[in-house]
Design a protein around this motif. Structure first.
Motif, PDB file in Angstrom:
ATOM      1  N   ALA A  75      10.549   9.349  20.385  1.00  0.00           N
ATOM      2  CA  ALA A  75       9.266   8.971  19.773  1.00  0.00           C
ATOM      3  C   ALA A  75       8.199   8.732  20.840  1.00  0.00           C
ATOM      4  O   ALA A  75       7.073   9.195  20.723  1.00  0.00           O
ATOM      5  CB  ALA A  75       9.443   7.725  18.910  1.00  0.00           C
ATOM      6  N   VAL A  76       8.583   8.004  21.902  1.00  0.00           N
ATOM      7  CA  VAL A  76       7.575   7.641  22.907  1.00  0.00           C
ATOM      8  C   VAL A  76       7.235   8.827  23.811  1.00  0.00           C
ATOM      9  O   VAL A  76       6.077   9.037  24.167  1.00  0.00           O
ATOM     10  CB  VAL A  76       8.066   6.441  23.759  1.00  0.00           C
ATOM     11  CG1 VAL A  76       7.072   6.136  24.870  1.00  0.00           C
ATOM     12  CG2 VAL A  76       8.261   5.219  22.873  1.00  0.00           C
ATOM     13  N   ASN A  77       8.228   9.624  24.170  1.00  0.00           N
ATOM     14  CA  ASN A  77       7.992  10.709  25.132  1.00  0.00           C
ATOM     15  C   ASN A  77       7.844  12.080  24.491  1.00  0.00           C
ATOM     16  O   ASN A  77       7.726  13.073  25.207  1.00  0.00           O
ATOM     17  CB  ASN A  77       9.133  10.762  26.157  1.00  0.00           C
ATOM     18  CG  ASN A  77       8.991   9.681  27.203  1.00  0.00           C
ATOM     19  OD1 ASN A  77       7.920   9.093  27.342  1.00  0.00           O
ATOM     20  ND2 ASN A  77      10.046   9.415  27.931  1.00  0.00           N
ATOM     21  N   GLY A  78       7.853  12.148  23.160  1.00  0.00           N
ATOM     22  CA  GLY A  78       7.771  13.436  22.479  1.00  0.00           C
ATOM     23  C   GLY A  78       6.597  14.279  22.939  1.00  0.00           C
ATOM     24  O   GLY A  78       6.675  15.505  22.982  1.00  0.00           O
ATOM     25  N   ARG A  79       5.509  13.610  23.340  1.00  0.00           N
ATOM     26  CA  ARG A  79       4.319  14.364  23.749  1.00  0.00           C
ATOM     27  C   ARG A  79       4.588  15.256  24.962  1.00  0.00           C
ATOM     28  O   ARG A  79       3.922  16.272  25.149  1.00  0.00           O
ATOM     29  CB  ARG A  79       3.173  13.401  24.061  1.00  0.00           C
ATOM     30  CG  ARG A  79       3.444  12.460  25.216  1.00  0.00           C
ATOM     31  CD  ARG A  79       2.313  11.453  25.389  1.00  0.00           C
ATOM     32  NE  ARG A  79       2.520  10.648  26.584  1.00  0.00           N
ATOM     33  CZ  ARG A  79       3.353   9.620  26.683  1.00  0.00           C
ATOM     34  NH1 ARG A  79       4.065   9.266  25.621  1.00  0.00           N
ATOM     35  NH2 ARG A  79       3.483   8.950  27.802  1.00  0.00           N
ATOM     36  N   LEU A 186     -12.838  19.193  21.247  1.00  0.00           N
ATOM     37  CA  LEU A 186     -13.254  18.487  20.035  1.00  0.00           C
ATOM     38  C   LEU A 186     -12.106  18.397  19.033  1.00  0.00           C
ATOM     39  O   LEU A 186     -11.948  17.380  18.357  1.00  0.00           O
ATOM     40  CB  LEU A 186     -14.456  19.203  19.403  1.00  0.00           C
ATOM     41  CG  LEU A 186     -15.746  19.103  20.222  1.00  0.00           C
ATOM     42  CD1 LEU A 186     -16.847  19.960  19.612  1.00  0.00           C
ATOM     43  CD2 LEU A 186     -16.204  17.648  20.305  1.00  0.00           C
ATOM     44  N   THR A 187     -11.289  19.462  18.972  1.00  0.00           N
ATOM     45  CA  THR A 187     -10.130  19.438  18.079  1.00  0.00           C
ATOM     46  C   THR A 187      -9.182  18.309  18.475  1.00  0.00           C
ATOM     47  O   THR A 187      -8.706  17.560  17.619  1.00  0.00           O
ATOM     48  CB  THR A 187      -9.382  20.786  18.132  1.00  0.00           C
ATOM     49  OG1 THR A 187     -10.300  21.829  17.808  1.00  0.00           O
ATOM     50  CG2 THR A 187      -8.230  20.813  17.159  1.00  0.00           C
ATOM     51  N   GLY A 188      -8.926  18.188  19.775  1.00  0.00           N
ATOM     52  CA  GLY A 188      -8.045  17.132  20.250  1.00  0.00           C
ATOM     53  C   GLY A 188      -8.600  15.754  19.939  1.00  0.00           C
ATOM     54  O   GLY A 188      -7.885  14.865  19.479  1.00  0.00           O
ATOM     55  N   LEU A 189      -9.888  15.582  20.185  1.00  0.00           N
ATOM     56  CA  LEU A 189     -10.538  14.299  19.932  1.00  0.00           C
ATOM     57  C   LEU A 189     -10.435  13.933  18.454  1.00  0.00           C
ATOM     58  O   LEU A 189     -10.049  12.810  18.093  1.00  0.00           O
ATOM     59  CB  LEU A 189     -12.007  14.383  20.365  1.00  0.00           C
ATOM     60  CG  LEU A 189     -12.757  13.072  20.528  1.00  0.00           C
ATOM     61  CD1 LEU A 189     -12.092  12.198  21.566  1.00  0.00           C
ATOM     62  CD2 LEU A 189     -14.212  13.348  20.911  1.00  0.00           C
ATOM     63  N   ALA A 190     -10.753  14.906  17.590  1.00  0.00           N
ATOM     64  CA  ALA A 190     -10.705  14.651  16.145  1.00  0.00           C
ATOM     65  C   ALA A 190      -9.279  14.360  15.700  1.00  0.00           C
ATOM     66  O   ALA A 190      -9.022  13.397  14.967  1.00  0.00           O
ATOM     67  CB  ALA A 190     -11.274  15.846  15.392  1.00  0.00           C
ATOM     68  N   ALA A 191      -8.324  15.168  16.179  1.00  0.00           N
ATOM     69  CA  ALA A 191      -6.924  14.970  15.782  1.00  0.00           C
ATOM     70  C   ALA A 191      -6.454  13.592  16.238  1.00  0.00           C
ATOM     71  O   ALA A 191      -5.783  12.873  15.491  1.00  0.00           O
ATOM     72  CB  ALA A 191      -6.046  16.061  16.394  1.00  0.00           C
ATOM     73  N   GLY A 192      -6.818  13.200  17.459  1.00  0.00           N
ATOM     74  CA  GLY A 192      -6.418  11.896  17.985  1.00  0.00           C
ATOM     75  C   GLY A 192      -6.984  10.758  17.152  1.00  0.00           C
ATOM     76  O   GLY A 192      -6.267   9.836  16.755  1.00  0.00           O
ATOM     77  N   LEU A 193      -8.295  10.826  16.883  1.00  0.00           N
ATOM     78  CA  LEU A 193      -8.940   9.729  16.155  1.00  0.00           C
ATOM     79  C   LEU A 193      -8.434   9.634  14.715  1.00  0.00           C
ATOM     80  O   LEU A 193      -8.124   8.541  14.228  1.00  0.00           O
ATOM     81  CB  LEU A 193     -10.464   9.919  16.174  1.00  0.00           C
ATOM     82  CG  LEU A 193     -11.123   9.655  17.528  1.00  0.00           C
ATOM     83  CD1 LEU A 193     -12.609  10.013  17.488  1.00  0.00           C
ATOM     84  CD2 LEU A 193     -10.939   8.195  17.929  1.00  0.00           C
ATOM     85  N   VAL A 194      -8.328  10.801  14.035  1.00  0.00           N
ATOM     86  CA  VAL A 194      -7.883  10.784  12.641  1.00  0.00           C
ATOM     87  C   VAL A 194      -6.466  10.229  12.547  1.00  0.00           C
ATOM     88  O   VAL A 194      -6.171   9.343  11.733  1.00  0.00           O
ATOM     89  CB  VAL A 194      -7.963  12.205  12.023  1.00  0.00           C
ATOM     90  CG1 VAL A 194      -7.212  12.263  10.697  1.00  0.00           C
ATOM     91  CG2 VAL A 194      -9.418  12.608  11.835  1.00  0.00           C
ATOM     92  N   LEU A 210       0.715  17.594  17.430  1.00  0.00           N
ATOM     93  CA  LEU A 210       1.124  18.669  16.512  1.00  0.00           C
ATOM     94  C   LEU A 210      -0.078  19.204  15.752  1.00  0.00           C
ATOM     95  O   LEU A 210      -0.270  20.413  15.619  1.00  0.00           O
ATOM     96  CB  LEU A 210       2.181  18.144  15.524  1.00  0.00           C
ATOM     97  CG  LEU A 210       3.591  17.999  16.075  1.00  0.00           C
ATOM     98  CD1 LEU A 210       4.502  17.327  15.046  1.00  0.00           C
ATOM     99  CD2 LEU A 210       4.156  19.371  16.447  1.00  0.00           C
ATOM    100  N   LEU A 211      -0.911  18.282  15.255  1.00  0.00           N
ATOM    101  CA  LEU A 211      -2.092  18.680  14.491  1.00  0.00           C
ATOM    102  C   LEU A 211      -3.028  19.517  15.359  1.00  0.00           C
ATOM    103  O   LEU A 211      -3.493  20.585  14.943  1.00  0.00           O
ATOM    104  CB  LEU A 211      -2.806  17.426  13.966  1.00  0.00           C
ATOM    105  CG  LEU A 211      -4.059  17.659  13.125  1.00  0.00           C
ATOM    106  CD1 LEU A 211      -3.723  18.459  11.875  1.00  0.00           C
ATOM    107  CD2 LEU A 211      -4.702  16.320  12.734  1.00  0.00           C
ATOM    108  N   ALA A 212      -3.276  19.043  16.579  1.00  0.00           N
ATOM    109  CA  ALA A 212      -4.168  19.779  17.483  1.00  0.00           C
ATOM    110  C   ALA A 212      -3.593  21.165  17.786  1.00  0.00           C
ATOM    111  O   ALA A 212      -4.312  22.173  17.741  1.00  0.00           O
ATOM    112  CB  ALA A 212      -4.385  18.989  18.774  1.00  0.00           C
TER     113      ALA A 212
END
Lengths: 231, 109
Positions: A75-79, A186-194, A210-212
């Motif tokens: 969970a923590v390192n999945g990124r 912008l996609t990353g920013l939006a995905a992160g904030l949402v 994943l979303l980004a």
């Protein structure tokens, strides 16, 4: 080697500030849990993942099981799953150094390598390897130092870990200024904030990645001449 | 199992999962000398700016608007970092400036 080392030292100063302080904080925490500096050396040497190591101290003191530890690490390192995609060919071209480059791909090293444009008079492979090695050296040195100092840190350095946030911001700004198209940023920013607003701060980062990624995959290859991740 | 051995096993598990996550793309994608598929290359090119944005959000995730001290230090220092960088394009100056401002603000507020 000297020129590359001097260059890599200069490039990694921001990580030095952040890793040394965070590493010390980790070593102190671990020693308060009853595990001295050899444990800090071991964990920072083979786990080498900032926030997960802090979580690991909690797991150890709480007597967690193997399954819990594995799931928490996922969970923590999945990124980190997403970072290798950027360097598939680059790292493979480095031959014997490739396994270490893959192993040492932390958030901070990934960021530095993404923004790396080695001057033409330096050996690029050697430079990348030195950047990765120095980053881990700072982290290990900080952890061991923290383990030795215990809680008797001679000065109050609270907040110096903002250097990491600032590093990400600087690289984001560099990429923004260099790119003609801002859709990925912008996609990353939006995905992160949402995802942060919807899912809360403890579990948003992997869904956000994943979303980004899902939003960025479609769309034809743009005739983007400049390398998108170079300043 | 002695407590030390149990801890050692947990460390190994944590290290193993982390290494597996970092290595998976290299194991799965574009092996055998061929280039990775176009889709993956595209993703690899477009991800860095998106990842940087998400990491910034991640670093600032604890921001709270309940009190001044919950948001002003991080947001002001973040703005100063970006502003300095647009102005001088000097990475060390931007990071040092933002970090010092942050350390001062969390002590004052």
């Amino acid at each position: 080697m000297g020129k590359e080392l001097r260059y890599a030292l200069r490039r990694t100063v921001p990580v030095l500030c952040g890793y040394l302080f965070l590493g010390i904080a980790f070593g102190v925490l671990l020693s308060q849990a009853g595990y001295g500096w050899p444990w800090a050396l071991l964990i920072s040497g083979i786990v080498y993942a900032g926030s997960m190591q802090f979580a690991l101290v909690g797991l150890i003191t709480g007597g967690a099981g193997i399954m819990t530890t594995a799931l928490m690490t996922l969970a923590v390192n999945g990124r980190h799953l997403f970072y290798g995609v950027t360097f598939l060919e680059r790292f493979r071209a480095m031959g014997r150094a490739c396994p270490y480059m893959v192993f040492s791909l932390t958030d901070e090293t990934y960021s530095l390598l993404c923004s790396e444009s080695t001057p033409p008079d330096l050996d690029p492979d050697r430079t990348l390897l030195l950047i990765s090695l120095l980053d881990q050296l700072y982290w290990v040195a900080g952890s061991v130092l923290g383990g030795i100092l215990g809680a008797s840190l001679p000065f109050d350095a609270t907040g110096i870990d903002f250097a990491m946030t600032a590093l990400f911001l600087v690289i984001f700004t560099e990429q923004w200024l260099a790119a003609r198209r801002h859709r990925p940023a912008l996609t990353g920013l939006a995905a992160g904030l949402v995802c942060l607003l919807v899912l809360g701060q403890d579990r948003f980062i992997i869904p956000a990645m994943l979303l980004a990624a899902a939003l960025l995959v479609p769309g034809a290859q743009q005739p983007e001449k400049e390398a998108p991740h170079e300043p | 199992m002695s407590p030390e051995l149990h801890t050692f096993v947990l460390v190994l598990v944590c290290a193993g999962v982390t290494i597996a996550l970092r290595a998976l793309p290299f194991v799965v994608l574009g092996r055998g000398g061929g280039q990775p598929p176009a889709l993956v290359r595209r993703l690899g090119q477009r991800l860095p700016p998106a990842v940087m944005a998400i990491l910034v959000v991640y670093c600032l995730r604890g921001t709270s608007f309940a009190a001044l001290s919950g948001w002003l230090p991080a947001l002001a220092a973040g703005a100063a970092t970006v502003g300095l960088h647009v102005w001088r394009r000097n990475t060390l100056l931007s990071i040092a400036g933002g970090t010092v401002l942050y350390m001062l603000l969390i002590r004052w507020l």
